[in-house]
Design a protein around this motif. Structure first.
Motif, PDB file in Angstrom:
ATOM      1  N   ASN A  75       0.792  -1.243   0.000  1.00 16.71           N
ATOM      2  CA  ASN A  75       0.000   0.000   0.000  1.00 16.71           C
ATOM      3  C   ASN A  75       0.817   1.281   0.000  1.00 16.71           C
ATOM      4  O   ASN A  75       0.254   2.365   0.198  1.00 16.71           O
ATOM      5  CB  ASN A  75      -0.923   0.013   1.235  1.00 16.71           C
ATOM      6  CG  ASN A  75      -0.143   0.180   2.542  1.00 16.71           C
ATOM      7  OD1 ASN A  75       1.069   0.247   2.532  1.00 16.71           O
ATOM      8  ND2 ASN A  75      -0.859   0.258   3.646  1.00 16.71           N
ATOM      9  N   THR A  76       2.124   1.182  -0.226  1.00 16.30           N
ATOM     10  CA  THR A  76       2.936   2.385  -0.031  1.00 16.30           C
ATOM     11  C   THR A  76       3.250   3.104  -1.334  1.00 16.30           C
ATOM     12  O   THR A  76       3.054   4.309  -1.452  1.00 16.30           O
ATOM     13  CB  THR A  76       4.244   2.006   0.701  1.00 16.30           C
ATOM     14  OG1 THR A  76       3.878   1.341   1.903  1.00 16.30           O
ATOM     15  CG2 THR A  76       5.052   3.219   1.027  1.00 16.30           C
ATOM     16  N   GLY A  77       3.771   2.370  -2.295  1.00 16.89           N
ATOM     17  CA  GLY A  77       4.160   3.020  -3.546  1.00 16.89           C
ATOM     18  C   GLY A  77       3.942   2.106  -4.721  1.00 16.89           C
ATOM     19  O   GLY A  77       3.497   0.956  -4.573  1.00 16.89           O
ATOM     20  N   ALA A  81      10.903   1.017   1.527  1.00 13.93           N
ATOM     21  CA  ALA A  81       9.668   1.158   0.735  1.00 13.93           C
ATOM     22  C   ALA A  81       9.930   1.896  -0.571  1.00 13.93           C
ATOM     23  O   ALA A  81       9.115   1.857  -1.490  1.00 13.93           O
ATOM     24  CB  ALA A  81       8.618   1.909   1.551  1.00 13.93           C
ATOM     25  N   HIS A  82      11.050   2.620  -0.632  1.00 10.25           N
ATOM     26  CA  HIS A  82      11.350   3.451  -1.809  1.00 10.25           C
ATOM     27  C   HIS A  82      12.667   3.063  -2.444  1.00 10.25           C
ATOM     28  O   HIS A  82      13.710   3.683  -2.178  1.00 10.25           O
ATOM     29  CB  HIS A  82      11.411   4.930  -1.412  1.00 10.25           C
ATOM     30  CG  HIS A  82      10.100   5.491  -1.002  1.00 10.25           C
ATOM     31  ND1 HIS A  82       9.174   5.964  -1.899  1.00 10.25           N
ATOM     32  CD2 HIS A  82       9.540   5.643   0.222  1.00 10.25           C
ATOM     33  CE1 HIS A  82       8.100   6.398  -1.247  1.00 10.25           C
ATOM     34  NE2 HIS A  82       8.288   6.211   0.047  1.00 10.25           N
ATOM     35  N   PRO A  83      12.647   2.024  -3.293  1.00  9.24           N
ATOM     36  CA  PRO A  83      13.868   1.733  -4.045  1.00  9.24           C
ATOM     37  C   PRO A  83      14.133   2.892  -5.004  1.00  9.24           C
ATOM     38  O   PRO A  83      13.245   3.685  -5.291  1.00  9.24           O
ATOM     39  CB  PRO A  83      13.499   0.457  -4.814  1.00  9.24           C
ATOM     40  CG  PRO A  83      12.008   0.476  -4.921  1.00  9.24           C
ATOM     41  CD  PRO A  83      11.510   1.179  -3.690  1.00  9.24           C
ATOM     42  N   VAL A 125      14.694   2.556   7.448  1.00  7.17           N
ATOM     43  CA  VAL A 125      15.048   3.127   6.135  1.00  7.17           C
ATOM     44  C   VAL A 125      13.846   3.060   5.209  1.00  7.17           C
ATOM     45  O   VAL A 125      13.772   2.205   4.338  1.00  7.17           O
ATOM     46  CB  VAL A 125      16.277   2.450   5.481  1.00  7.17           C
ATOM     47  CG1 VAL A 125      17.551   3.057   5.996  1.00  7.17           C
ATOM     48  CG2 VAL A 125      16.248   0.945   5.629  1.00  7.17           C
ATOM     49  N   HIS A 126      12.943   3.997   5.407  1.00 12.80           N
ATOM     50  CA  HIS A 126      11.787   4.080   4.513  1.00 12.80           C
ATOM     51  C   HIS A 126      12.253   4.479   3.107  1.00 12.80           C
ATOM     52  O   HIS A 126      11.681   4.052   2.114  1.00 12.80           O
ATOM     53  CB  HIS A 126      10.797   5.094   5.086  1.00 12.80           C
ATOM     54  CG  HIS A 126       9.541   5.215   4.304  1.00 12.80           C
ATOM     55  ND1 HIS A 126       8.584   4.233   4.279  1.00 12.80           N
ATOM     56  CD2 HIS A 126       9.088   6.211   3.496  1.00 12.80           C
ATOM     57  CE1 HIS A 126       7.590   4.617   3.494  1.00 12.80           C
ATOM     58  NE2 HIS A 126       7.862   5.802   3.001  1.00 12.80           N
ATOM     59  N   SER A 127      13.295   5.307   3.054  1.00 15.34           N
ATOM     60  CA  SER A 127      13.852   5.699   1.754  1.00 15.34           C
ATOM     61  C   SER A 127      15.328   6.014   1.932  1.00 15.34           C
ATOM     62  O   SER A 127      15.823   6.073   3.069  1.00 15.34           O
ATOM     63  CB  SER A 127      13.115   6.916   1.197  1.00 15.34           C
ATOM     64  OG  SER A 127      13.417   8.072   1.953  1.00 15.34           O
ATOM     65  N   PHE A 137      11.000  10.388   6.700  1.00 15.60           N
ATOM     66  CA  PHE A 137      10.485   9.275   5.895  1.00 15.60           C
ATOM     67  C   PHE A 137      11.162   9.327   4.518  1.00 15.60           C
ATOM     68  O   PHE A 137      11.521   8.326   3.960  1.00 15.60           O
ATOM     69  CB  PHE A 137       8.978   9.429   5.614  1.00 15.60           C
ATOM     70  CG  PHE A 137       8.060   9.362   6.787  1.00 15.60           C
ATOM     71  CD1 PHE A 137       7.825   8.171   7.424  1.00 15.60           C
ATOM     72  CD2 PHE A 137       7.382  10.494   7.227  1.00 15.60           C
ATOM     73  CE1 PHE A 137       6.935   8.093   8.493  1.00 15.60           C
ATOM     74  CE2 PHE A 137       6.495  10.430   8.286  1.00 15.60           C
ATOM     75  CZ  PHE A 137       6.272   9.233   8.923  1.00 15.60           C
ATOM     76  N   HIS A 138      11.280  10.571   3.997  1.00 16.64           N
ATOM     77  CA  HIS A 138      11.562  10.697   2.569  1.00 16.64           C
ATOM     78  C   HIS A 138      12.796  11.529   2.253  1.00 16.64           C
ATOM     79  O   HIS A 138      12.846  12.709   2.599  1.00 16.64           O
ATOM     80  CB  HIS A 138      10.340  11.320   1.868  1.00 16.64           C
ATOM     81  CG  HIS A 138       9.142  10.456   1.977  1.00 16.64           C
ATOM     82  ND1 HIS A 138       7.951  10.861   2.546  1.00 16.64           N
ATOM     83  CD2 HIS A 138       8.956   9.151   1.620  1.00 16.64           C
ATOM     84  CE1 HIS A 138       7.107   9.849   2.539  1.00 16.64           C
ATOM     85  NE2 HIS A 138       7.684   8.803   1.986  1.00 16.64           N
ATOM     86  N   PHE A 139      13.744  10.898   1.584  1.00 13.43           N
ATOM     87  CA  PHE A 139      14.842  11.651   1.003  1.00 13.43           C
ATOM     88  C   PHE A 139      14.365  12.244  -0.314  1.00 13.43           C
ATOM     89  O   PHE A 139      13.546  11.638  -1.014  1.00 13.43           O
ATOM     90  CB  PHE A 139      16.072  10.761   0.827  1.00 13.43           C
ATOM     91  CG  PHE A 139      16.832  10.657   2.118  1.00 13.43           C
ATOM     92  CD1 PHE A 139      17.818  11.577   2.417  1.00 13.43           C
ATOM     93  CD2 PHE A 139      16.501   9.692   3.062  1.00 13.43           C
ATOM     94  CE1 PHE A 139      18.483  11.529   3.640  1.00 13.43           C
ATOM     95  CE2 PHE A 139      17.169   9.640   4.276  1.00 13.43           C
ATOM     96  CZ  PHE A 139      18.157  10.568   4.572  1.00 13.43           C
ATOM     97  N   LEU A 188      -0.616   7.722  -1.187  1.00 18.54           N
ATOM     98  CA  LEU A 188       0.770   8.058  -0.858  1.00 18.54           C
ATOM     99  C   LEU A 188       1.592   8.364  -2.121  1.00 18.54           C
ATOM    100  O   LEU A 188       1.637   9.503  -2.546  1.00 18.54           O
ATOM    101  CB  LEU A 188       1.393   6.933  -0.026  1.00 18.54           C
ATOM    102  CG  LEU A 188       0.769   6.720   1.361  1.00 18.54           C
ATOM    103  CD1 LEU A 188       1.318   5.461   2.017  1.00 18.54           C
ATOM    104  CD2 LEU A 188       0.976   7.929   2.261  1.00 18.54           C
ATOM    105  N   HIS A 189       2.174   7.327  -2.733  1.00 20.56           N
ATOM    106  CA  HIS A 189       3.183   7.596  -3.765  1.00 20.56           C
ATOM    107  C   HIS A 189       2.775   7.078  -5.135  1.00 20.56           C
ATOM    108  O   HIS A 189       2.064   6.078  -5.227  1.00 20.56           O
ATOM    109  CB  HIS A 189       4.499   6.947  -3.371  1.00 20.56           C
ATOM    110  CG  HIS A 189       4.979   7.391  -2.028  1.00 20.56           C
ATOM    111  ND1 HIS A 189       5.436   8.666  -1.796  1.00 20.56           N
ATOM    112  CD2 HIS A 189       5.055   6.745  -0.840  1.00 20.56           C
ATOM    113  CE1 HIS A 189       5.798   8.776  -0.528  1.00 20.56           C
ATOM    114  NE2 HIS A 189       5.559   7.624   0.073  1.00 20.56           N
ATOM    115  N   GLY A 190       3.326   7.764  -6.148  1.00 19.81           N
ATOM    116  CA  GLY A 190       2.939   7.412  -7.511  1.00 19.81           C
ATOM    117  C   GLY A 190       4.125   7.180  -8.424  1.00 19.81           C
ATOM    118  O   GLY A 190       5.286   7.313  -8.031  1.00 19.81           O
TER     119      GLY A 190
HETATM  120 FE   FE2 Z   1       6.911   6.938   1.561  1.00 23.51          FE
END
Ligand code: FE2
Ligand SMILES: CC1=C[C@H](O/C=C(C)\C=C\C2=C(C)CCCC2(C)C)OC1=O
Ligand SMILES: CC(/C=C/C=O)=C\C=C/O
Length: 559
Positions: free
Chosen positions: A194-196, A242-244, A292-294, A359-361, A549-551
């Motif tokens: 459900n994240t990205g 969550a964010h490769p 490390v979310h991102s 959360f986000h770089f 959240l992310h697209g």
């Molecule tokens: Fe995120």
């Protein structure tokens, strides 16, 4: 359970504008019939499960009562249980003709299973929204991702897997022990992606969350769930970032190692399901790796952040959510930034930095001296002033509270300056005055052509206070330290997503796409000009969709 079938009818022929959808859902409060030509649909039956009734509207033909509960009827934080919908949206303004492709957005969108109510934003079952742009027209759709967690919750009318904050209730001691054992094998962890959503270099589109098993391949045209993305290598850890970082040539991600505290940095090529190890970072402090979310990359380096908000084995075992969920704040363990050479896997710097929460770089790049030697790495993130309270602020009960209290914790563009000359410490500063974006800052994007390179512009959600959640779209100019802000009273915008104009020379030549939940309970797709940040088009949905959240962007391939 009600079950209904509908046909979405586009006003004239358009690729993928026609679809037959079987929809099953439970009618609770809101049930409305969309009959207006505005959406080019006829007789589309929409079932919304909301904690409040959807609003009366001039353009819908609703059998809905209004509540005098409040002015705000936003459905940003309410479940949508309709499984599929697709239709053409009428566009106000002009969508540039060059904008040809599909924007996909993922996020939690269903937080109710019968009487069981999820409590945290991140728990909801994955809901994809699709905006297909072609010839100035816009076809929209949405659909839940059919993960095992989602399907079993639907079938069994209860949650069956461990979600971000929730643990399935056990009826006996034996089942409790079994469930706990499943935590270690991963069997009881969710695959609720459900994240990205990302598009791999080979064209496959994958929905993601923080559990590795929650990597699910979907069809970007129909939003059908195709199946699990099975990694074929031998890594047997359970979680990843969550964010490769995804480009046409590679997929890079971090695998936190909870047993031997550290991070494994891996790379996967297009047309492959095998992650190959680039290198490993040992933690410099604490009993476990930082969340490390991102993470960011530069042209030659992978930056591994070690945040003092660390995974916590103790909290993982708890059945009830703790204020920091699966994490624990270890200020004494300090914070670090590690820089790994992408080609060799060697660590070229490991520096202590001030405590931080992110959360986000946003992006990172290399600074060079006159001789072209790299002297430092700059890494920017949405930084919450080392305050972990943002996690708890994302509880649904907080988000659903419409008071005029200003409860959104401050955030800034945190800029790490990481020296590569062997110095033991790095710096963390605000890249611009946070008042420029209302001291709210999260859910960011950049022009992807500037990934890992010196860049000027970042797009994010900012704040117009008082607020309880980021409520503006902000374009940040990191060269001048200024921001342009878009705001509509009562609206909740999702991540502004930048799409570059093909052939563009300037970094901000393109558009910014966002999906807005408005204060009337409706919603619309918004297109802003990337340069001026002025609205150039909007298109209303037939009903409001929950926050997402992310697209990602799937360009139309001209054959
Ligand atoms: Fe995120
Ligand atoms: C942010 C954000 C978090 C979220 O994560 C979803 C899940 C399912 C996370 C699960 C876990 C951890 C974060 C820590 C380790 C245990 C585990 C339960 C796997 O989605 C988001 O967007
Ligand atoms: C919604 C959010 C973080 C999402 C993580 O993926 C943060 C919002 C507030 O700053």
């Amino acid at each position: 359970m009600a079950s209904l079938t509908f046909r979405t009818i586009a006003s004239n022929s358009f690729p993928s504008g026609l679809a037959d959808f079987g929809v099953s859902g439970v009618h609770t409060k809101g049930s409305l019939t969309v009959a207006s030509k505005k959406w080019c649909n006829r007789g589309v039956k929409v079932t919304n499960v909301a904690t409040r009734s959807p609003p009366p509207s001039t353009s819908l033909a609703p059998d809905i009562e209004s509540t005098d509960e409040d002015e705000h009827k936003s459905v940003a934080w309410t479940s949508i249980r309709q499984e599929r919908w697709e239709g053409e949206l009428a566009v106000d303004g002009e969508i540039p003709l060059w904008l040809s492709g599909t924007y996909l957005r993922n996020g939690p969108g269903l937080w109710d299973i019968e009487d069981y109510k999820f409590r945290h934003l991140f728990d909801g079952y994955a809901t994809l929204v699709r905006l297909h742009f072609e010839d100035g027209r816009l076809i929209a759709g949405h659909r839940h991702v059919e993960s095992e967690a989602y399907k079993s919750a639907q079938t069994n009318k209860k949650i069956c897997y461990r979600e971000f904050s929730e643990v399935p209730k056990q009826e006996s001691f034996l089942s409790y022990v079994g469930e706990l054992a499943g935590l270690f094998s991963g069997a009881s962890l969710t695959d609720n992606a459900n994240t990205g959503v990302i598009k791999l270099g080979d064209g496959r589109v994958v929905c993601l969350t923080e559990t590795i098993k929650g990597s699910i391949v979907v069809d970007p045209d129909t939003l059908d769930t195709i199946g699990k993305f099975e990694y074929t290598d031998s890594w047997n850890g359970l979680i990843h970032s969550a964010h490769p970082i995804v480009t046409d040539t590679e997929f890079l991600t971090l695998l936190p190692d909870l047993i031997r505290p550290g991070y494994v940095v891996v790379r996967m090529e297009p047309d492959s399901n095998e992650r190959k190890v680039i290198g490993r970072v040992e933690c410099s402090g604490g009993p476990a790796p930082g969340w490390v979310h991102s993470f960011p990359v530069t042209e030659h380096y992978i930056i591994v952040p070690e945040m003092p908000l660390r995974y916590s084995a103790g909290n993982l075992l708890k059945a009830e959510p703790t204020p920091l969920y699966k994490f624990h704040w270890y200020p004494d363990s300090k914070a670090f930034m590690h820089v790994m050479c992408k080609a060799s896997g060697k660590i070229v710097a490991s520096v202590e930095v001030p405590l931080f929460v992110t959360f986000h770089f946003i992006n990172a790049y290399e600074e060079k001296d006159e001789d072209g030697r790299v002297t430092s790495v700059i890494a920017d993130c949405c930084e919450h002033n080392a305050d972990t309270s943002i996690l708890d602020k994302l509880k649904l009960e907080n988000l659903r509270t419409h008071s005029t209290e200003d409860v959104l914790p401050d955030a800034r563009v945190g800029r790490f300056i990481i020296p590569l000359d062997g110095s033991p410490k790095g710096e963390l500063v605000a890249a611009l005055d946070p008042n420029q974006h209302g001291k709210g800052m999260d859910m960011c994007s950049i022009n992807p052509l500037y990934l890992g390179r010196k860049y000027r512009y970042a797009y994010a959600c900012g704040a117009q206070r008082p607020c309880n959640f980021p409520n503006t779209l902000t374009k940040i100019d990191l060269f001048t330290g200024t921001a342009k802000n878009w705001h509509e009273e009562g609206a909740v915008p999702s991540e502004p997503f930048f799409v570059a104009r093909p052939g563009a020379i300037e970094e901000d030549d393109g558009v910014v796409i966002s999906i807005i939940s408005d204060k009337n309970g409706e919603g619309y797709a918004l297109v802003l000009d990337g340069t001026t940040f002025q609205e150039i088009a909007r298109a209303s949905f037939p009903y409001g969709l929950p926050y997402g959240l992310h697209g990602c962007w799937v360009p139309k391939i001209n054959v």
